[in-house]
Design an enzyme around this catalytic site. Structure first.
Site, PDB file in Angstrom:
ATOM      1  N   SER A  71       0.840  -1.199   0.000  1.00  0.00           N
ATOM      2  CA  SER A  71       0.000   0.000   0.000  1.00  0.00           C
ATOM      3  C   SER A  71       0.866   1.237   0.000  1.00  0.00           C
ATOM      4  O   SER A  71       2.019   1.208   0.432  1.00  0.00           O
ATOM      5  CB  SER A  71      -0.910   0.008   1.225  1.00  0.00           C
ATOM      6  OG  SER A  71      -0.163   0.393   2.358  1.00  0.00           O
ATOM      7  N   LYS A  72       0.277   2.302  -0.491  1.00  0.00           N
ATOM      8  CA  LYS A  72       1.004   3.556  -0.562  1.00  0.00           C
ATOM      9  C   LYS A  72       1.414   3.995   0.843  1.00  0.00           C
ATOM     10  O   LYS A  72       2.495   4.498   1.063  1.00  0.00           O
ATOM     11  CB  LYS A  72       0.122   4.622  -1.208  1.00  0.00           C
ATOM     12  CG  LYS A  72       0.761   6.001  -1.201  1.00  0.00           C
ATOM     13  CD  LYS A  72       0.390   6.800  -2.408  1.00  0.00           C
ATOM     14  CE  LYS A  72       0.873   8.241  -2.294  1.00  0.00           C
ATOM     15  NZ  LYS A  72       2.314   8.353  -2.480  1.00  0.00           N
ATOM     16  N   ARG A  73       0.514   3.728   1.789  1.00  0.00           N
ATOM     17  CA  ARG A  73       0.749   4.134   3.166  1.00  0.00           C
ATOM     18  C   ARG A  73       2.019   3.504   3.730  1.00  0.00           C
ATOM     19  O   ARG A  73       2.758   4.109   4.484  1.00  0.00           O
ATOM     20  CB  ARG A  73      -0.458   3.719   4.009  1.00  0.00           C
ATOM     21  CG  ARG A  73      -0.900   4.731   5.016  1.00  0.00           C
ATOM     22  CD  ARG A  73      -2.298   4.434   5.561  1.00  0.00           C
ATOM     23  NE  ARG A  73      -2.777   3.094   5.291  1.00  0.00           N
ATOM     24  CZ  ARG A  73      -2.593   2.052   6.095  1.00  0.00           C
ATOM     25  NH1 ARG A  73      -1.902   2.180   7.199  1.00  0.00           N
ATOM     26  NH2 ARG A  73      -3.089   0.870   5.781  1.00  0.00           N
ATOM     27  N   GLY A 120       4.684   2.783   2.200  1.00  0.00           N
ATOM     28  CA  GLY A 120       5.882   3.085   1.411  1.00  0.00           C
ATOM     29  C   GLY A 120       5.967   2.210   0.181  1.00  0.00           C
ATOM     30  O   GLY A 120       5.298   1.188   0.101  1.00  0.00           O
TER      31      GLY A 120
END
Ligand code: GLU
Length: 473
Positions: free
Chosen positions: A245-247, A249
């Protein structure tokens, strides 16, 4: 004619999973000389993000995934942005209502679901039981409504190229909303209409859509349309086994580029996240991938995003890059990090090219050029080179005497001097070259050997550093 489409929702960044979907769609289209289409799925107004469509255009451009039809370049099947196709969805939804395959639902939000015996909440079909007159009355009174798909009884069976034969009991499916109360279609409806009208032959998407696919198939059947080939792609996990996920990294293409990965290396790497060729080849250009790609070799096990492997691949891409292209990238970094006048930066670029995984490693490799680092005599002791403090000092002293006499100073001439000293003294190459390399760089590793360092630093500086080495003992 094979036609594939990439249908991202403009959420503001390109998740690696989405980019992989786009890549595989591109590769299938190119492999079969078909067409690759870009469609923007922006009907969920609550998720709109300013500038997000440009991010999609730019990402595909940077990644080299040139589409044949799309919102910005047009094509015969446009418009390619869903919010510009609202009339189309409305018309097809009404057609389904008239065929008895969908119905108006006037329930207010809180009534839209009703509890029944099934494990999950499902809409209780209150409005399906409305009489035609009652419906007319409500429509005329301007009551807000949604249009729901009528899920028939029975089972739905389909074949997915990755997950195989899948059968779902229709009991498990809800009468999903096709047109929302604001007149917008749901993704679940719009994707079917568009894939049909745009003559898409192969639909690729994440495995999270697998469970919705029977509902899409029931829509295709309700319209008597041909169902496309389905290719659902497994999740991509990080090394901790969590969904990428973008969260957390490095979930997005932009994150990876900002970390210093080259777009081509990322594309090459993600091509192998779920697909593998019959042999062990790992480095592929985009054209080679298109030639070799075989949708029957997709893997259904979740793929693990291995940043170490991607880092290795990035180094391969730097090392194999055309030297002029590498110079374009490296020279700005080199001229920022090397202030000594007269250093041949192009030469240094060639030296660091095979040695880096990231451009940001360059300053650390060349910092010794401006200033000899502080180091201790331990650095001269190298088991494999068979050097110790005594023979290193000897070598430095002989080299200092011979090199001071050298008039034409170059990598080649200094090399000749050092090699003839080796012969004359009857020592191993390393017993001369290692001490010189050490004295000139002051580091355990350097991007080039002793003679190249002489050439790079020039006579005066080289001799100064060799003398400094001698003083150190
Ligand atoms: N708009 C959907 C998404 O971005 C596309 C899914 C599909 O390819 O059908 O997830």
């Amino acid at each position: 004619m094979i036609r594939t489409r990439f249908a991202p929702s403009p959420t503001g960044y390109m998740h690696i999973g989405n980019l992989r979907t786009a890549l595989y769609e591109y590769l299938i289209a190119r492999h079969y000389n078909g067409k690759f289409i870009l469609r923007i799925e922006d009907t969920d107004q609550s998720r709109q993000v300013e500038g997000a469509v440009d991010i999609i255009f730019n990402t595909l451009k940077t990644a080299g995934l040139q589409y044949d039809e799309g919102p910005d370049i047009g094509g015969d099947f446009g418009p390619y942005t869903q919010s510009e196709r609202l009339d189309i969805y409305k018309k097809f939804a009404e057609e389904l209502v008239s065929k008895g395959k969908a119905y108006y639902c006037f329930c207010k939000n809180k009534d839209r679901r009703s509890h029944d015996q099934s494990a999950h909440e499902k809409y209780g079909r209150t409005c399906y039981r409305l009489k035609p007159d009652e419906i007319k009355l409500k429509l005329n009174a301007g009551e807000t409504y949604v249009i729901r798909q009528l899920i028939p009884e029975g089972e739905t069976r389909f074949l997915d190229l990755v997950y195989g034969d899948i059968t779902i009991n229709n009991d498990e499916l809800e009468d999903q909303i096709l047109i929302k109360s604001d007149g917008m279609p749901t993704y679940n409806f719009a994707n079917v209409i568009d894939d049909h009208l745009m003559e898409i032959t192969h639909v690729l998407r994440g495995s999270e859509y697998l469970s919705s696919t029977p509902k899409y198939n029931l829509l295709y059947e309700a319209f008597c349309w041909r169902i496309p080939v389905y290719i659902h792609l497994p999740l991509i996990m990080n090394e901790q086994g969590e969904k990428l996920s973008k969260r957390k990294g490095h979930g997005s293409f932009e994150d990876l580029l900002a970390m210093g990965f080259l777009p081509q290396a990322v594309i090459n790497y993600i091509a192998l996240l779920g697909w593998s060729p019959a042999d062990n080849q790992e480095i592929f250009s985009l054209d080679e991938l298109a030639e070799r790609f075989d949708e029957n070799r997709l893997n259904k096990a979740p793929s693990v995003f291995d940043i170490t492997k991607l880092t290795w691949m990035n180094a391969q891409y730097f090392a194999n890059m055309n030297p002029d292209d590498f110079k374009d990238l490296a020279l700005p970094v080199l001229s920022d990090s090397i202030k000594t006048v007269g250093v041949d930066l192009e030469l240094v670029a060639g030296m660091v090219q095979p040695r880096i995984s990231f451009l940001r490693e360059i300053p650390g490799l060349v910092d010794f050029i401006d200033a000899l680092p502080e180091y201790t005599s331990d650095l001269y002791i190298h088991k494999k080179m068979k050097t110790n403090l005594e023979n290193s000092m000897e070598s430095l002293k002989f080299a200092e005497t011979a090199l001071s006499k050298l008039e034409e100073w170059s990598t080649e001439s200094t090399h000749n001097v050092l090699v003839s000293l080796v012969k004359q003294l009857g020592i191993k190459n390393g017993q001369m070259l290692w001490p010189i390399r050490t004295a000139l760089s002051g580091k355990p590793t350097s991007p080039c050997g002793a003679a190249e360092l002489c050439g790079l630093l020039g006579k005066e500086e080289s001799l100064r550093r060799i003398r400094k080495g001698i003083q150190l003992f």
